[in-house]
Design a protein around this motif. Structure first.
Motif, mmCIF file in Angstrom:
data_model
loop_
_atom_site.group_PDB
_atom_site.id
_atom_site.type_symbol
_atom_site.label_atom_id
_atom_site.label_comp_id
_atom_site.label_asym_id
_atom_site.label_seq_id
_atom_site.Cartn_x
_atom_site.Cartn_y
_atom_site.Cartn_z
ATOM 1 N N CYS A 147 22.596 129.447 -13.068
ATOM 2 C CA CYS A 147 21.868 129.435 -11.794
ATOM 3 C C CYS A 147 20.465 128.872 -11.956
ATOM 4 O O CYS A 147 19.971 128.658 -13.078
ATOM 5 C CB CYS A 147 21.792 130.849 -11.219
ATOM 6 N N GLU A 148 19.805 128.670 -10.822
ATOM 7 C CA GLU A 148 18.411 128.234 -10.769
ATOM 8 C C GLU A 148 17.679 129.107 -9.756
ATOM 9 O O GLU A 148 18.230 129.470 -8.708
ATOM 10 C CB GLU A 148 18.291 126.774 -10.345
ATOM 11 N N ILE A 149 16.428 129.425 -10.076
ATOM 12 C CA ILE A 149 15.638 130.287 -9.201
ATOM 13 C C ILE A 149 14.422 129.535 -8.678
ATOM 14 O O ILE A 149 13.775 128.778 -9.415
ATOM 15 C CB ILE A 149 15.232 131.581 -9.945
ATOM 16 N N PHE A 150 14.150 129.734 -7.384
ATOM 17 C CA PHE A 150 13.011 129.102 -6.704
ATOM 18 C C PHE A 150 12.092 130.199 -6.180
ATOM 19 O O PHE A 150 12.520 131.311 -5.888
ATOM 20 C CB PHE A 150 13.504 128.257 -5.521
ATOM 21 N N PHE A 151 10.831 129.840 -6.013
ATOM 22 C CA PHE A 151 9.871 130.730 -5.368
ATOM 23 C C PHE A 151 9.222 129.932 -4.249
ATOM 24 O O PHE A 151 8.642 128.854 -4.498
ATOM 25 C CB PHE A 151 8.828 131.223 -6.370
ATOM 26 N N GLU A 152 9.302 130.457 -3.006
ATOM 27 C CA GLU A 152 8.918 129.674 -1.838
ATOM 28 C C GLU A 152 8.055 130.499 -0.881
ATOM 29 O O GLU A 152 8.035 131.737 -0.947
ATOM 30 C CB GLU A 152 10.175 129.174 -1.111
ATOM 31 N N TYR A 153 7.372 129.775 0.009
ATOM 32 C CA TYR A 153 6.419 130.378 0.940
ATOM 33 C C TYR A 153 6.832 129.994 2.355
ATOM 34 O O TYR A 153 7.095 128.815 2.644
ATOM 35 C CB TYR A 153 5.010 129.857 0.626
ATOM 36 N N PHE A 154 6.895 130.985 3.256
ATOM 37 C CA PHE A 154 7.393 130.754 4.612
ATOM 38 C C PHE A 154 6.476 131.393 5.649
ATOM 39 O O PHE A 154 5.837 132.414 5.400
ATOM 40 C CB PHE A 154 8.798 131.340 4.787
ATOM 41 N N GLU A 155 6.472 130.755 6.805
ATOM 42 C CA GLU A 155 5.907 131.371 8.007
ATOM 43 C C GLU A 155 7.055 131.646 8.957
ATOM 44 O O GLU A 155 7.891 130.773 9.205
ATOM 45 C CB GLU A 155 4.873 130.462 8.679
ATOM 46 N N SER A 156 7.101 132.850 9.472
ATOM 47 C CA SER A 156 8.230 133.273 10.301
ATOM 48 C C SER A 156 7.738 133.767 11.651
ATOM 49 O O SER A 156 6.739 134.484 11.739
ATOM 50 C CB SER A 156 9.024 134.388 9.599
ATOM 51 N N GLY A 157 8.441 133.364 12.678
ATOM 52 C CA GLY A 157 8.175 133.873 14.016
ATOM 53 C C GLY A 157 8.973 135.146 14.245
ATOM 54 O O GLY A 157 10.186 135.181 14.007
ATOM 55 N N VAL A 158 8.293 136.192 14.701
ATOM 56 C CA VAL A 158 8.921 137.494 14.910
ATOM 57 C C VAL A 158 8.885 137.820 16.395
ATOM 58 O O VAL A 158 7.852 137.656 17.054
ATOM 59 C CB VAL A 158 8.208 138.596 14.097
ATOM 60 N N ARG A 159 10.010 138.286 16.891
ATOM 61 C CA ARG A 159 10.104 138.704 18.291
ATOM 62 C C ARG A 159 10.519 140.179 18.313
ATOM 63 O O ARG A 159 11.508 140.558 17.684
ATOM 64 C CB ARG A 159 11.115 137.851 19.029
ATOM 65 N N CYS A 160 9.746 141.004 19.036
ATOM 66 C CA CYS A 160 9.991 142.444 19.067
ATOM 67 C C CYS A 160 10.280 142.912 20.484
ATOM 68 O O CYS A 160 9.640 142.463 21.441
ATOM 69 C CB CYS A 160 8.788 143.220 18.524
ATOM 70 N N ASN A 161 11.223 143.800 20.596
ATOM 71 C CA ASN A 161 11.467 144.559 21.821
ATOM 72 C C ASN A 161 11.036 145.981 21.535
ATOM 73 O O ASN A 161 11.764 146.761 20.929
ATOM 74 C CB ASN A 161 12.941 144.501 22.213
ATOM 75 N N GLY A 162 9.822 146.309 21.947
ATOM 76 C CA GLY A 162 9.231 147.568 21.504
ATOM 77 C C GLY A 162 8.931 147.461 20.019
ATOM 78 O O GLY A 162 8.257 146.543 19.570
ATOM 79 N N THR A 163 9.439 148.389 19.242
ATOM 80 C CA THR A 163 9.236 148.363 17.786
ATOM 81 C C THR A 163 10.465 147.834 17.068
ATOM 82 O O THR A 163 10.533 147.899 15.840
ATOM 83 C CB THR A 163 8.906 149.775 17.289
ATOM 84 N N SER A 164 11.434 147.318 17.797
ATOM 85 C CA SER A 164 12.614 146.712 17.186
ATOM 86 C C SER A 164 12.380 145.211 17.099
ATOM 87 O O SER A 164 12.289 144.527 18.126
ATOM 88 C CB SER A 164 13.858 147.027 18.018
ATOM 89 N N CYS A 165 12.268 144.701 15.875
ATOM 90 C CA CYS A 165 11.830 143.326 15.667
ATOM 91 C C CYS A 165 12.874 142.527 14.888
ATOM 92 O O CYS A 165 13.717 143.086 14.185
ATOM 93 C CB CYS A 165 10.497 143.295 14.915
ATOM 94 N N ALA A 166 12.763 141.206 15.015
ATOM 95 C CA ALA A 166 13.646 140.299 14.278
ATOM 96 C C ALA A 166 12.964 138.950 14.156
ATOM 97 O O ALA A 166 12.228 138.523 15.061
ATOM 98 C CB ALA A 166 14.992 140.156 14.972
ATOM 99 N N VAL A 167 13.204 138.288 13.032
ATOM 100 C CA VAL A 167 12.711 136.925 12.836
ATOM 101 C C VAL A 167 13.613 135.977 13.621
ATOM 102 O O VAL A 167 14.841 136.032 13.499
ATOM 103 C CB VAL A 167 12.710 136.556 11.340
ATOM 104 N N TYR A 168 13.027 135.109 14.437
ATOM 105 C CA TYR A 168 13.825 134.188 15.237
ATOM 106 C C TYR A 168 13.575 132.726 14.891
ATOM 107 O O TYR A 168 14.282 131.833 15.379
ATOM 108 C CB TYR A 168 13.572 134.411 16.725
ATOM 109 N N LYS A 169 12.579 132.447 14.020
ATOM 110 C CA LYS A 169 12.351 131.083 13.563
ATOM 111 C C LYS A 169 11.575 131.129 12.256
ATOM 112 O O LYS A 169 10.885 132.113 11.957
ATOM 113 C CB LYS A 169 11.594 130.265 14.610
ATOM 114 N N MET A 170 11.728 130.063 11.460
ATOM 115 C CA MET A 170 11.037 129.973 10.168
ATOM 116 C C MET A 170 10.625 128.531 9.907
ATOM 117 O O MET A 170 11.263 127.592 10.400
ATOM 118 C CB MET A 170 11.952 130.449 9.029
ATOM 119 N N LYS A 171 9.575 128.390 9.121
ATOM 120 C CA LYS A 171 9.221 127.071 8.613
ATOM 121 C C LYS A 171 8.674 127.232 7.203
ATOM 122 O O LYS A 171 8.076 128.260 6.855
ATOM 123 C CB LYS A 171 8.218 126.363 9.521
ATOM 124 N N LYS A 172 8.887 126.223 6.404
ATOM 125 C CA LYS A 172 8.495 126.273 5.000
ATOM 126 C C LYS A 172 7.058 125.789 4.858
ATOM 127 O O LYS A 172 6.649 124.798 5.461
ATOM 128 C CB LYS A 172 9.436 125.403 4.163
#
Length: 667
Positions: free
Chosen positions: A399-424
């Motif tokens: 195998c090969e291992i990578f280490f990466e950095y992301f910005e993620s868009g989070v959308r929450c309904n109250g305190t229930s949240c989920a990532v809905y978009k990402m960019k590197k």
């Protein structure tokens, strides 16, 4: 002339007759009809013994209740009073449209209710009902206005415009055919145009909308630089923090069957998906994640990024940043012990950089070679069976291992949240330097590969004989791995892609359990929103939280929204119609002249060619038509025996009104 002048039956002279010598009689054939009714009060209409035949020839059918005696115009009779009540009720009907408009206005801004829905259903009928009532009342207004002016004296053209104005088309027709564009005609056209406007305004009067409130708030998430405080910086600190990361890691692992596919971990932290699965989904910089609540999304870790600050009610959207590992594998196959280079059976699973066995052999003091750049090649070796210790098989994955950095868009309904978009993002950003990356590759990477495979059997005697670790069993089947089985799973049966995915999840989960542990369990301190930092005894480390601006949408229940433009249109149209209907009602009952204009029966009134009983000049057009209902009439030639004919309205059964001929000439 082919017709006989009334008042000069012998036609012996063409001398004009003075108006005061004209008598109300005419010669029709060989009979003279007298139109002057006898004086005196007319007989009771309910009297059955009245001989109405006295006013007719013996060959004609009698007309019951014909008023052949003199009577007052517009006399107030019981039937007329009953009709007045009916007319008043009909004239008041536009009030219901005014009431509908005012009721709809009162609902503006109020929550949706059954009462309001019933009102909306009623308003749906308005485009049908309003034009019908408008036509009835406005037509009556113009007719009564015409009769009122006719009684007091007006021009024939104006009378025709008013009486004939019963629709937009007829009003326009009168303007064109009379070849006279008058103010009255233009006014009548404009008034009739209010009919469709009023009907459509009621339909568009009341709608619904959400009274949502949009605001901003500050949400904080754990600083990606917190990885530098990981307890696996060295062997000594790792041994000191073993009790902490072991419990956190195994708690997440043992709960994975439920939380593996959820966008938040079991403590409420936000998980990031594996980026390479969405990397080619679009050419845009931001990669959208579809169905964030669906099991098709694969998350890179069983532990998420701690966040604090999303409002407990409403929808909020914000961005966070985080670093994580990703692993890909080119092969996963079974090997015997010699070819695998597994070494001593001190554990069932080993992770190390590629070619470590060739560089160090069995020398425990040999230093793990540093990974100079990403990707770093690694090997995964796992015992495949325990039938005997002389012919062991091993699962070996390259195998090969990578280490990466992301910005993620989070959308929450109250305190229930989920990532809905990402960019590197660039790995070396936001304070992450090459020196810190050297620490990641030289210490964190190698120490994790050393500590993670033995996290659940550390310092256990003869660990190789106790069967696969929980991590290995989880990789083999994440949904069925818990329990004492004392056997080795056969990881080589997994496709390299599946093995890489599950190893990525394990690797990130373990690494996230080694730093920021005080923030992972939720219930973050309230003053975090002001200071952005929480302190504790996590081996002397401080956990920093970065602030990010969140857009907060506070949704409310649906409310009614009154369209004020259409409200004004409906109110104006209804008030104009109400004023016209009441004006027409007043004009009808202050006018003494009977309404005879525009009725077919009016053509028989004082007509020398239609002999009718004496009297009846006070009858309205419809009253006259009701009494003369069966009278045969015709528009024909009343001078059929003359060289040139004359067209008139006359009685049809006397034989004196002939049919018209297309080839004949008429005056």
């Amino acid at each position: 002339m082919a017709y006989i002048q009334i008042g000069n039956p012998n036609n012996s002279s063409s001398q004009s007759i003075p108006l005061d010598n004209i008598e109300l009689n005419t010669r029709y054939g060989a009979r003279t009809d007298n139109y002057a009714p006898p004086s005196g009060t007319p007989p009771d209409r309910d009297t059955k013994n009245v001989d109405s035949k006295t006013a007719f020839r013996s060959s004609e059918a009698p007309v019951n209740s014909w008023p052949f005696h003199s009577q007052r115009a517009a006399a107030l009779t019981p039937s007329r009073m009953s009709l007045m009540v009916f007319d008043a009720i009909l004239a008041s009907s536009p009030i219901m449209f005014v009431a509908l408009a005012l009721t709809a206005a009162s609902l503006d801004g109020k929550e949706v209710s059954q009462y309001g829905d019933r009102l909306r259903q009623t308003l749906l009928l308005s485009p049908t009902i309003f034009p019908l009532i408008f036509a009835a009342l406005m037509g009556r207004f113009f007719r009564h206005l015409g009769v009122y002016l006719a009684e007091r004296g007006t021009t024939l053209g104006r009378l025709e415009q008013l009486v004939g104005c019963q629709s937009v088309f007829s009003a326009l027709e009168r303007q064109l055919c009379l070849r006279s564009w008058s103010v009255v005609g233009l006014f009548s056209i404009i008034v009739w145009l209010l009919s469709p406007v009023g009907g459509q305004s009621a339909l568009r009067l009341l709608g619904q909308e959400s009274n949502d409130i949009t605001s901003t708030a500050t949400v904080r998430y754990m600083d990606p630089q917190t990885i530098s405080t990981s307890v696996i910086l060295g062997a000594s600190s790792a041994n000191s923090g073993r009790s902490t990361f072991t419990s956190i890691f195994l708690a997440a692992l043992l709960s994975s069957s439920k939380y593996q596919a959820t966008p938040m971990d079991l403590w409420g932290n936000v998980k990031l998906p594996i980026y390479r699965y969405i990397e080619n989904s679009t050419s845009d910089e931001w990669k959208e994640i579809q169905n964030t609540t669906n099991a098709n999304v694969t998350y890179a870790s069983l532990i998420g990024v701690p966040i604090v600050g999303p409002p407990s009610a409403g929808f909020s959207t914000f961005n966070i940043k985080a670093r994580q590992f990703d692993i890909t594998c080119s092969s996963n196959k079974m090997m015997d012990r010699d070819k695998s280079g597994f070494g001593n059976l001190t554990s069932t699973w080993k992770l190390h950089p590629l070619n470590l066995s060739k560089l160090c052999g069995d020398n425990k003091d040999c230093k793990v070679p540093d990974c100079k750049s990403y990707p770093c090649p690694i090997l995964s070796k796992s015992m495949a069976d325990d039938t005997n210790f002389t012919d062991l098989q091993f699962s070996v994955a390259n195998c090969e291992i990578f280490f990466e950095y992301f910005e993620s868009g989070v959308r929450c309904n109250g305190t229930s949240c989920a990532v809905y978009k990402m960019k590197k993002l660039d790995l070396f950003g936001d304070g992450y330097t090459k020196e810190l990356d050297n620490l990641t590759r030289g210490n964190f990477l190698s120490n994790e590969m050393s500590f993670m495979p033995t996290v659940d059997n550390y310092n256990v005697g003869n660990a190789g004989a106790r069967g696969s670790t929980n991590m290995e069993k989880w990789m083999m089947d994440p949904t069925d791995f818990i329990g004492a089985r004392y056997n080795n799973v056969e990881l080589y049966r997994l496709p390299p892609e599946v093995f890489a995915e599950r190893l990525t999840i394990l690797y990130n989960t373990f690494f996230q359990s080694t730093y920021g542990s005080l923030a992972l369990g939720g219930h973050l301190p309230q003053n975090l929103t002001q200071t952005g930092m929480m302190t504790g005894t996590s081996y002397g480390s401080n956990i920093t939280f970065n602030g990010t601006e969140a857009t907060v949408l506070q949704e409310s229940k649906m409310v009614y929204k009154t369209n004020w433009k259409w409200f004004t249109a409906l109110l104006v149209c209804s008030l104009v119609l109400l004023a016209a209907s009441y004006t027409g009602l007043v004009l009808k009952y202050i006018t003494l002249a009977p309404d005879i204009i525009g009725y077919a029966s009016s053509l028989a009134m004082l007509n020398p060619y239609v002999p009718i009983p004496t009297g009846g000049t006070t009858l309205h057009g419809l009253e006259r038509a009701a009494l003369l209902h069966d009278l045969p009439v015709r528009i024909g030639d009343v001078c059929a025996k003359q060289p040139v004919g004359a067209i008139a309205f006359g009685k049809a059964d006397d034989g004196l009104v002939a049919r018209l001929d297309r080839k004949r000439w008429y005056i």
